[in-house]
Design a protein around this motif. Structure first.
Motif, PDB file in Angstrom:
ATOM      1  N   ALA A 268      20.125 -44.832  -9.532  1.00  0.00           N
ATOM      2  CA  ALA A 268      19.875 -46.264  -9.336  1.00  0.00           C
ATOM      3  C   ALA A 268      19.647 -46.530  -7.851  1.00  0.00           C
ATOM      4  N   LEU A 269      18.613 -47.287  -7.537  1.00  0.00           N
ATOM      5  CA  LEU A 269      18.263 -47.547  -6.139  1.00  0.00           C
ATOM      6  C   LEU A 269      18.978 -48.811  -5.645  1.00  0.00           C
ATOM      7  N   ARG A 270      20.287 -48.677  -5.422  1.00  0.00           N
ATOM      8  CA  ARG A 270      21.092 -49.811  -4.989  1.00  0.00           C
ATOM      9  C   ARG A 270      21.841 -49.470  -3.705  1.00  0.00           C
ATOM     10  N   VAL A 271      22.011 -50.487  -2.860  1.00  0.00           N
ATOM     11  CA  VAL A 271      22.742 -50.317  -1.604  1.00  0.00           C
ATOM     12  C   VAL A 271      23.618 -51.540  -1.341  1.00  0.00           C
ATOM     13  N   ARG A 272      24.675 -51.300  -0.601  1.00  0.00           N
ATOM     14  CA  ARG A 272      25.544 -52.384  -0.137  1.00  0.00           C
ATOM     15  C   ARG A 272      25.223 -52.632   1.330  1.00  0.00           C
ATOM     16  N   LEU A 273      24.860 -53.858   1.648  1.00  0.00           N
ATOM     17  CA  LEU A 273      24.483 -54.205   3.014  1.00  0.00           C
ATOM     18  C   LEU A 273      25.463 -55.224   3.568  1.00  0.00           C
ATOM     19  N   SER A 274      26.032 -54.915   4.725  1.00  0.00           N
ATOM     20  CA  SER A 274      27.013 -55.795   5.358  1.00  0.00           C
ATOM     21  C   SER A 274      26.322 -56.816   6.246  1.00  0.00           C
ATOM     22  N   THR A 275      26.923 -57.987   6.356  1.00  0.00           N
ATOM     23  CA  THR A 275      26.369 -59.023   7.221  1.00  0.00           C
ATOM     24  C   THR A 275      26.819 -58.859   8.667  1.00  0.00           C
ATOM     25  N   GLY A 276      27.898 -58.127   8.900  1.00  0.00           N
ATOM     26  CA  GLY A 276      28.428 -57.973  10.251  1.00  0.00           C
ATOM     27  C   GLY A 276      27.416 -57.512  11.285  1.00  0.00           C
ATOM     28  N   PRO A 277      26.630 -56.453  11.011  1.00  0.00           N
ATOM     29  CA  PRO A 277      25.672 -55.985  12.007  1.00  0.00           C
ATOM     30  C   PRO A 277      24.582 -56.996  12.363  1.00  0.00           C
ATOM     31  N   LEU A 278      24.390 -58.009  11.524  1.00  0.00           N
ATOM     32  CA  LEU A 278      23.368 -59.021  11.799  1.00  0.00           C
ATOM     33  C   LEU A 278      23.860 -60.105  12.751  1.00  0.00           C
ATOM     34  N   LEU A 279      25.132 -60.069  13.093  1.00  0.00           N
ATOM     35  CA  LEU A 279      25.711 -61.117  13.942  1.00  0.00           C
ATOM     36  C   LEU A 279      25.627 -60.792  15.424  1.00  0.00           C
ATOM     37  N   GLY A 280      25.214 -59.585  15.759  1.00  0.00           N
ATOM     38  CA  GLY A 280      25.115 -59.204  17.163  1.00  0.00           C
ATOM     39  C   GLY A 280      25.587 -57.787  17.381  1.00  0.00           C
ATOM     40  N   SER A 281      25.098 -57.172  18.441  1.00  0.00           N
ATOM     41  CA  SER A 281      25.449 -55.785  18.744  1.00  0.00           C
ATOM     42  C   SER A 281      26.552 -55.675  19.791  1.00  0.00           C
ATOM     43  N   THR A 282      26.951 -56.784  20.372  1.00  0.00           N
ATOM     44  CA  THR A 282      28.021 -56.774  21.365  1.00  0.00           C
ATOM     45  C   THR A 282      29.102 -57.771  20.971  1.00  0.00           C
ATOM     46  N   GLN A 283      30.271 -57.616  21.574  1.00  0.00           N
ATOM     47  CA  GLN A 283      31.366 -58.548  21.289  1.00  0.00           C
ATOM     48  C   GLN A 283      30.988 -59.970  21.694  1.00  0.00           C
ATOM     49  N   GLN A 284      30.269 -60.095  22.798  1.00  0.00           N
ATOM     50  CA  GLN A 284      29.868 -61.422  23.258  1.00  0.00           C
ATOM     51  C   GLN A 284      28.901 -62.081  22.271  1.00  0.00           C
ATOM     52  N   GLU A 285      27.942 -61.308  21.769  1.00  0.00           N
ATOM     53  CA  GLU A 285      26.988 -61.866  20.802  1.00  0.00           C
ATOM     54  C   GLU A 285      27.706 -62.283  19.524  1.00  0.00           C
ATOM     55  N   ARG A 286      28.629 -61.467  19.072  1.00  0.00           N
ATOM     56  CA  ARG A 286      29.357 -61.804  17.840  1.00  0.00           C
ATOM     57  C   ARG A 286      30.214 -63.053  18.026  1.00  0.00           C
ATOM     58  N   MET A 287      30.824 -63.195  19.188  1.00  0.00           N
ATOM     59  CA  MET A 287      31.625 -64.387  19.443  1.00  0.00           C
ATOM     60  C   MET A 287      30.741 -65.624  19.540  1.00  0.00           C
ATOM     61  N   THR A 288      29.564 -65.468  20.143  1.00  0.00           N
ATOM     62  CA  THR A 288      28.612 -66.578  20.212  1.00  0.00           C
ATOM     63  C   THR A 288      28.185 -66.996  18.810  1.00  0.00           C
ATOM     64  N   SER A 289      27.967 -66.008  17.939  1.00  0.00           N
ATOM     65  CA  SER A 289      27.602 -66.310  16.552  1.00  0.00           C
ATOM     66  C   SER A 289      28.706 -67.084  15.854  1.00  0.00           C
ATOM     67  N   LEU A 290      29.961 -66.707  16.125  1.00  0.00           N
ATOM     68  CA  LEU A 290      31.095 -67.344  15.456  1.00  0.00           C
ATOM     69  C   LEU A 290      31.263 -68.799  15.874  1.00  0.00           C
ATOM     70  N   THR A 291      30.957 -69.096  17.123  1.00  0.00           N
ATOM     71  CA  THR A 291      31.214 -70.447  17.641  1.00  0.00           C
ATOM     72  C   THR A 291      29.989 -71.352  17.630  1.00  0.00           C
ATOM     73  N   ALA A 292      28.809 -70.797  17.331  1.00  0.00           N
ATOM     74  CA  ALA A 292      27.582 -71.601  17.357  1.00  0.00           C
ATOM     75  C   ALA A 292      27.548 -72.589  16.197  1.00  0.00           C
ATOM     76  N   PRO A 293      26.991 -73.804  16.407  1.00  0.00           N
ATOM     77  CA  PRO A 293      26.843 -74.763  15.307  1.00  0.00           C
ATOM     78  C   PRO A 293      25.981 -74.216  14.171  1.00  0.00           C
ATOM     79  N   ASP A 294      24.923 -73.475  14.519  1.00  0.00           N
ATOM     80  CA  ASP A 294      24.061 -72.849  13.522  1.00  0.00           C
ATOM     81  C   ASP A 294      23.639 -71.480  14.046  1.00  0.00           C
ATOM     82  N   ALA A 295      24.323 -70.446  13.587  1.00  0.00           N
ATOM     83  CA  ALA A 295      24.071 -69.095  14.097  1.00  0.00           C
ATOM     84  C   ALA A 295      22.654 -68.619  13.793  1.00  0.00           C
TER      85      ALA A 295
END
Length: 326
Positions: A268-295
């Motif tokens: 079966a051609l199925r995969v599990r894809l996480s949303t975490g990597p789409l939020l940024g590649s650095t801690q700063q980018e991820r924190m900006t995503s968390l606090t932004a009104p619309d990421a």
């Protein structure tokens, strides 16, 4: 006795059972959700195990499912719990992602312990929604019966024999988040809202490319079925979910574990894809995503989603070129 698991299920369930020397049987899930077995398939699997001389004892399920990110409707869960009870199975309910509902006002989540409290042990991995992976801790709630008390004592004996103690900093962190202070609750709400938005955007791109994915309802992932794009994938040497894992992992630049890791068929051609990597590649980018009104309006999130979508768009374009002329 034997352990029954829904297909698919979290990657760690089956290996843990096999480490204990237990045989594992996967049971198909209903069409509308993952996390719980189809009740008729469950009854048939139990009958088959007993016909082969086995003794099925345990059903593990999830009401906020990993990997499918779905929540079973109460009536579907009730039928599965009722079937398990009729066959004398004890239920372990993994509720790790219970507090991450994407649309909490529109999604009804009921746990099996609310339906059959004497037959259900509830398990929660705190490093899912509450703690970072570097602080591993989990909580189990056993039935409030003599049998549940004995099971708890036996579990503690096994954990003690294994030396499975929480380090003091981990225990302190676990105790703190279990108290649900305002700052923890607020961060969880923000994180859940963020992952819900990004998961929905990723699902739209998957569907636009002709692949399949149920609407994500909880957690931080989605489960994608690329069988409609099989001709294009076959032309690229992708014939099973291991090939697909390697192919998409390279194309997306992020982990893309194949469905075989979650108990699905290798073909079966199925995969599990996480949303975490789409939020940024650095801690700063991820924190900006968390606090932004619309990421979704942030440049690094928009760029990540575009790269994510283009990988599937390329497959869709290739599949269309392979279609016979009308």
């Amino acid at each position: 006795g034997e352990v029954l698991l829904p297909r698919p299920c979290p990657a760690w369930w089956a290996p843990q059972a096999r480490l204990l020397g237990r045989a594992v049987y996967h049971v198909p899930t209903p069409a509308e959700c993952g996390g719980v077995p189809d009740p008729y398939a469950l009854l048939e699997t139990v009958r088959r195990i007993r016909d082969e001389g086995g003794t099925p004892r345990l059903l593990v399920l999830s009401v906020a499912d990993d990997p499918t990110a779905t929540v079973p409707p109460p009536e579907v869960l009730h039928e599965a719990v009722e079937a398990a009870a009729d066959e004398g199975l004890h239920i372990v309910s993994d509720e790790t992602w219970r507090d991450t509902l994407h649309r909490p006002h529109d999604t009804v989540l009921i746990g099996p312990a609310e339906m059959a409290p004497d037959r259900v042990t509830v398990l929660t991995d705190l490093s899912g929604a509450f703690l970072p992976p570097s602080l591993p801790a989990a909580v189990a709630r056993f039935p409030a019966t003599a049998w549940g008390t004995a099971l708890r004592a036996r579990t503690l004996d096994v954990l003690t024999a294994l030396g499975a103690f929480l380090a003091a900093p981990v225990a302190a962190a676990a105790a703190y988040v279990l108290g649900e202070p305002d700052e923890v609750a607020e961060r969880l709400v923000r994180a859940t809202r963020l992952h819900a938005r990004v998961a929905a955007a990723a699902q739209r791109r998957v569907l636009a490319a002709g692949a399949l994915a149920r609407p994500p309802q909880a957690g931080r992932h989605l489960y994608v079925d690329l069988d409609p794009l099989r001709p294009a994938l076959t032309a690229r040497g992708v014939g099973d979910s291991q090939d697909l894992e390697d192919f998409l992992g390279e194309r997306l630049g992020m982990p893309a574990p194949g469905g075989h890791r979650f108990g699905d068929e290798l073909g079966a051609l199925r995969v599990r894809l996480s949303t975490g990597p789409l939020l940024g590649s650095t801690q700063q980018e991820r924190m900006t995503s968390l606090t932004a009104p619309d990421a979704l309006e942030l440049p690094h999130v928009e760029r990540a989603l575009n790269m994510f979508g283009s990988a599937f768009d390329d497959l869709r374009a290739a599949a269309r070129r392979m279609e016979p002329p009308r």
